[in-house]
Design a protein around this motif. Structure first.
Motif, mmCIF file in Angstrom:
data_model
loop_
_atom_site.group_PDB
_atom_site.id
_atom_site.type_symbol
_atom_site.label_atom_id
_atom_site.label_comp_id
_atom_site.label_asym_id
_atom_site.label_seq_id
_atom_site.Cartn_x
_atom_site.Cartn_y
_atom_site.Cartn_z
ATOM 1 N N GLU A 9 -35.961 19.434 -57.333
ATOM 2 C CA GLU A 9 -35.305 18.862 -58.656
ATOM 3 C C GLU A 9 -35.174 19.939 -59.763
ATOM 4 O OE1 GLU A 9 -33.981 16.875 -61.410
ATOM 5 O OE2 GLU A 9 -34.828 15.476 -60.024
ATOM 6 N N ASN A 11 -34.092 19.360 -63.148
ATOM 7 C CA ASN A 11 -34.314 18.984 -64.404
ATOM 8 C C ASN A 11 -35.921 19.206 -64.637
ATOM 9 O OD1 ASN A 11 -35.415 16.493 -66.198
ATOM 10 N ND2 ASN A 11 -32.955 16.925 -66.634
ATOM 11 N N GLN A 13 -37.854 17.821 -66.933
ATOM 12 C CA GLN A 13 -38.505 16.694 -67.295
ATOM 13 C C GLN A 13 -38.870 15.699 -66.069
ATOM 14 O OE1 GLN A 13 -35.755 15.073 -70.385
ATOM 15 N NE2 GLN A 13 -37.180 15.953 -71.904
ATOM 16 N N ASN A 14 -37.861 15.606 -65.057
ATOM 17 C CA ASN A 14 -37.967 14.863 -63.988
ATOM 18 C C ASN A 14 -39.192 15.494 -63.235
ATOM 19 O OD1 ASN A 14 -35.823 13.171 -64.760
ATOM 20 N ND2 ASN A 14 -34.212 14.266 -63.511
ATOM 21 N N ARG A 15 -39.171 16.797 -62.977
ATOM 22 C CA ARG A 15 -40.247 17.672 -62.097
ATOM 23 C C ARG A 15 -41.539 17.116 -62.889
ATOM 24 N NH1 ARG A 15 -36.595 21.900 -62.519
ATOM 25 N NH2 ARG A 15 -38.356 23.181 -64.095
ATOM 26 N N ASP A 53 -33.353 15.779 -55.040
ATOM 27 C CA ASP A 53 -32.242 15.536 -56.130
ATOM 28 C C ASP A 53 -31.017 15.736 -55.351
ATOM 29 O OD1 ASP A 53 -30.842 14.655 -58.401
ATOM 30 O OD2 ASP A 53 -31.137 16.683 -59.416
ATOM 31 N N SER A 84 -29.663 10.052 -59.576
ATOM 32 C CA SER A 84 -28.736 9.455 -60.652
ATOM 33 C C SER A 84 -27.472 8.988 -60.132
ATOM 34 C CB SER A 84 -28.525 10.124 -62.001
ATOM 35 O OG SER A 84 -28.038 11.404 -61.430
ATOM 36 N N LYS A 105 -32.432 7.073 -59.988
ATOM 37 C CA LYS A 105 -33.022 7.242 -61.351
ATOM 38 C C LYS A 105 -32.525 6.475 -62.316
ATOM 39 C CE LYS A 105 -33.555 12.260 -60.531
ATOM 40 N NZ LYS A 105 -33.036 13.827 -60.732
ATOM 41 N N PRO A 106 -32.949 6.328 -63.481
ATOM 42 C CA PRO A 106 -34.515 6.703 -63.819
ATOM 43 C C PRO A 106 -35.235 5.967 -62.990
ATOM 44 C CG PRO A 106 -33.676 5.363 -65.430
ATOM 45 C CD PRO A 106 -32.416 5.287 -64.482
#
Length: 130
Positions: A9, A11, A13-15, A53, A84, A105-106
């Motif tokens: 991943e 991103n 924040q996602n990680r 992702d 996403s 996602k989200p």
């Protein structure tokens, strides 16, 4: 023993969120920020589960999934697209590239661990309480 999940991943924040949720549930999480790094780490670690992702730099997730499936030691490792990409046909494209599952996602923090648990081949007793 903790089950090992490789999270590919880009991103941050996602990680952070996925790592937090999984570690809280007893998983060991290793991260990679792009496809080539993810493939390298998958070869080194032979994780129990790969979360992938689809929209990644350097190499998209479809190409990563195909590359992972071409590695004999990883052919049976579950790969779950966490993406996403939610248009008609995206799920099928992910599955066609070699993913075993698809989560949009989200993510829902309340159900995410249970969702990926469907693809985790290990016994539930390996995972800590939530």
């Amino acid at each position: 023993m903790n089950r090992t999940v490789l999270l590919i991943e880009d991103n941050a924040q996602n990680r952070y969120l996925v790592t937090f949720l999984l570690e809280r549930s007893g998983y060991r999480v290793i991260t990679a920020v792009d496809g080539p790094e993810g493939i390298r780490k998958a070869l080194e670690l032979l994780p129990d589960l790969i979360l992938l992702d689809i929209q990644l730099p350097a190499m998209d997730g479809y190409a990563v999934a195909r590359a992972l499936r071409a590695i004999p030691a990883l052919q049976q490792t579950p790969i779950v697209a966490v993406t996403s990409y939610a248009m008609v046909g995206d799920r099928e494209k992910s599955l066609g590239a070699g993913c075993n599952g698809y989560i949009e996602k989200p993510i829902n923090p309340d159900t995410f661990v249970a969702e990926i648990g469907r693809f985790d081949p290990g016994p539930a007793t390996d995972r800590g309480a939530t």
